[in-house]
Scaffold this motif. Structure first.
Motif, PDB file in Angstrom:
ATOM      1  N   UNK A 174       0.820   0.585  -6.112  1.00  0.00           N
ATOM      2  CA  UNK A 174       1.777  -0.363  -6.720  1.00  0.00           C
ATOM      3  C   UNK A 174       2.794  -0.857  -5.585  1.00  0.00           C
ATOM      4  N   UNK A 175       3.459  -0.116  -4.757  1.00  0.00           N
ATOM      5  CA  UNK A 175       4.333  -0.323  -3.550  1.00  0.00           C
ATOM      6  C   UNK A 175       3.669  -1.191  -2.599  1.00  0.00           C
ATOM      7  N   UNK A 176       2.314  -1.024  -2.179  1.00  0.00           N
ATOM      8  CA  UNK A 176       1.382  -1.717  -1.304  1.00  0.00           C
ATOM      9  C   UNK A 176       1.367  -3.093  -2.002  1.00  0.00           C
ATOM     10  N   UNK A 177       1.022  -3.057  -3.066  1.00  0.00           N
ATOM     11  CA  UNK A 177       1.138  -4.641  -3.946  1.00  0.00           C
ATOM     12  C   UNK A 177       2.143  -5.390  -3.864  1.00  0.00           C
ATOM     13  N   UNK A 178       3.372  -5.004  -3.778  1.00  0.00           N
ATOM     14  CA  UNK A 178       4.677  -5.268  -3.644  1.00  0.00           C
ATOM     15  C   UNK A 178       5.041  -5.723  -2.300  1.00  0.00           C
ATOM     16  N   UNK A 179       4.612  -5.026  -1.228  1.00  0.00           N
ATOM     17  CA  UNK A 179       4.550  -5.438  -0.035  1.00  0.00           C
ATOM     18  C   UNK A 179       3.483  -6.478   0.601  1.00  0.00           C
ATOM     19  N   UNK A 180       2.730  -6.898  -0.539  1.00  0.00           N
ATOM     20  CA  UNK A 180       1.671  -7.977  -0.220  1.00  0.00           C
ATOM     21  C   UNK A 180       0.516  -7.438   0.986  1.00  0.00           C
ATOM     22  N   UNK A 181       0.529  -5.990   0.950  1.00  0.00           N
ATOM     23  CA  UNK A 181      -0.445  -5.474   1.938  1.00  0.00           C
ATOM     24  C   UNK A 181      -2.032  -5.587   1.178  1.00  0.00           C
TER      25      UNK A 181
END
Length: 572
Positions: free
Chosen positions: A381-388
């Motif tokens: 979920x954090x990686x999605x927020x970072x647009x990774x």
């Protein structure tokens, strides 16, 4: 050929050097033919005891042609190699620009050794495309046609034989071997990538292999991979030598034909005997320029395969990401609001959904904790927020702007990020902290180290590659210090203190929450400490949100978080 078209576009950017390479290559080739032509005629003429001035003119012509050939060949090499290195530089920069936005998800698609083989080996392979594939055939055809036209003034039969030889050595023989080379080249590239992958894993995993006494088996596997690669290279070189041998055989056969036909014409009185040596020398010399065509199929297939492998890495870049000039940027330095509306995500080549229908709102300036068991999707979920990683379904909005409309650089610029695994570069503590800002002073960096209980560390202390000389807790604290120095309005923290003792953790969180008082903060954690200070708590399990609310609300519900808190109390 579609992939090579990109390379050709970059080659055309250096059109001036390309033109000079072709011109000087043609001059060098045609003067080489002229040099041996004049030499052959000089030998025959000298045997007839011509006037002295004739010998002087012929000798001077030979010397002039020799000097011209040397200068032209040097100029050809200079301009062609300058063009090659410039083109190679353009390709590296262009590929990196396409690769950089995809970097966070690359290792989910490619093993590190294979990726390294593509980035280094395949780009290096493309340097041969201009030198061995693109312009040599152009120069060769120009030299051949000019020579054939010149020869036709003396013997149309010799000219026809030379033309047939050109077709054989320049087109037919290379085409035959190109078909065979296509399969060989693919095997060589595949084995090279496999060897690079095995070598990388062997070096990175050496310690674990040694501990588990599997070093011998892995070493044997690596040697087998190396032997296979060597065998494929041998096949490639054998095919190369065979192609050169056939090409040379055809060239000498054409020369014998020119000699036989010309001798017959001399005997028949249709050709002056003084021209016989000249025609033979023309044939011998012009086919010297055809020798590189023997390796043309190898370099062509290598370049084609390399371009295809590189394109495969970045082929989705244009489809998944818009042009950087069309992207919006986060301008405000104020805390952001984040919304996720029915977001789902699945890793490539996996059937199981990692995130399922996530609805989440992070108000501006709020503090949110995301808790749950391992594998529940918190870090993803954090990686999605970072647009990774791109979401499969559902929009993610930051301050009302869809994340796929935002420049990834803009998101990262406004984020303080501490992940479970943080990279540290070989250098010093100072150089690793300066990643947070080039203008940071030593006093600011030393203060940040003090805030994370690393005051015993000097800024000049060395840091090994990946921080191998640091403990797990020191790595995490150094990463937190870097985030504190950056001081952006969005904090995304993934298990930032999992390797830190409880007392130090409390001190670090106190300083961190104080600095992020007005900012939007998201904390992913297995530990259930400091949850009372959070504005909301999100509980995840198997990729879904099963509970959400404040700490008191969730404890009153006596659901998952309550049960986990009771277990934690019993353990303590």
């Amino acid at each position: 050929m579609k992939d090579l078209a990109v390379v050709i576009k970059m080659i055309i950017l250096e059109k001036r050097d390309i033109l000079y390479s072709i011109i000087f290559g043609f001059v060098a080739g045609i003067t080489a033919v002229g040099l041996f032509t004049a030499s052959g005629y000089l030998i025959s003429k000298a045997a007839l005891t011509p006037p002295f001035y004739t010998l002087i003119i012929l000798t001077s012509t030979v010397k002039l042609l020799g000097i011209t050939k040397a200068i032209a060949r040097y100029a050809e090499r200079y301009f062609s190699h300058r063009a090659t290195f410039t083109i190679l530089s353009h390709m590296r920069v262009s590929f990196f620009k396409k690769l950089e936005p995809l970097a966070p998800g690359l290792f989910q698609k490619y093993r590190s050794g294979d990726l390294l083989s593509r980035i280094v080996g395949d780009i290096e392979t493309l340097q041969h495309f201009f030198l061995r594939v693109f312009y040599p055939p152009i120069v060769l055809v120009l030299v051949f046609l000019s020579t054939i036209l010149f020869t036709a003034f003396f013997s149309i039969y010799a000219a026809i034989i030379l033309f047939a030889g050109m077709v054989l050595t320049v087109f037919i023989v290379p085409a035959i071997f190109a078909i065979k080379q296509a399969n060989i080249a693919g095997d060589v590239r595949r084995q090279r990538g496999l060897l690079a992958t095995e070598t990388t894993e062997f070096l990175h995993g050496f310690r674990d292999l040694k501990i588990h006494q599997q070093l011998h088996d892995k070493k044997r596997q690596l040697i087998q991979s190396s032997d296979t690669y060597i065998r494929e290279q041998e096949r490639e070189n054998i095919n190369k030598l065979y192609s050169q041998s056939v090409n040379a055989f055809v060239s000498f056969s054409v020369t014998w034909c020119v000699l036989a036909v010309s001798a017959f014409l001399v005997i028949d009185g249709q050709l002056e005997g003084i021209l016989l040596a000249m025609l033979v020398m023309i044939s011998l010399t012009v086919f010297e320029d055809a020798a590189p065509m023997a390796v043309f199929p190898i370099h062509f297939q290598d370049s084609k395969r390399a371009a295809k492998r590189l394109a495969a890495v970045v082929q989705g870049e244009n489809q998944t990401r818009q042009d950087a000039h069309q992207m919006q940027a986060l301008q405000s330095s104020q805390p952001f609001q984040i919304r996720m509306e029915g977001v789902s995500f699945t890793f490539p080549h996996e059937a199981r959904q990692t995130l399922k229908n996530i609805h989440l709102t992070l108000p501006a300036g709020s503090k949110t904790a995301i808790v749950g068991p391992s594998g529940s999707g918190k870090s993803t979920l954090l990686q999605l927020l970072l647009n990774m990683l791109p979401a499969d379904e559902g929009p993610i909005r930051i301050d009302g702007i869809a994340i796929d409309q935002l420049s990834a650089d803009s998101i990262w610029e406004h984020s303080n990020v501490v992940l479970q695994e943080n990279h540290f570069f070989f250098g010093t503590v100072r150089s690793n902290l300066l990643l947070a800002g080039d203008t940071l002073t030593d006093s600011e960096m030393q203060a940040a180290l003090t805030h994370v209980e690393l005051d015993y560390v000097s800024l000049d202390d060395p840091v090994y590659e990946k921080g191998d000389n640091l403990s797990g807790g020191e790595k995490q604290r150094l990463a937190i210090a870097r985030a504190l120095l950056k001081n952006a309005p969005l904090w995304l923290l993934d298990e930032p203190t999992s390797s830190v003792d409880a007392l130090t953790e409390q001190l670090i969180y106190k300083r961190l929450f104080n600095q992020a008082k007005q900012d939007t903060l998201v904390l992913v954690s297995h530990r259930l400490t400091n949850l009372e200070e959070m504005d909301q708590i999100i509980v995840m399990d198997q990729g879904t949100i099963i509970e959400s609310g404040t700490f008191n609300q969730l404890m009153q519900q006596k659901g998952y978080l309550y049960d986990m808190k009771q277990i934690e109390k019993d353990l303590l």
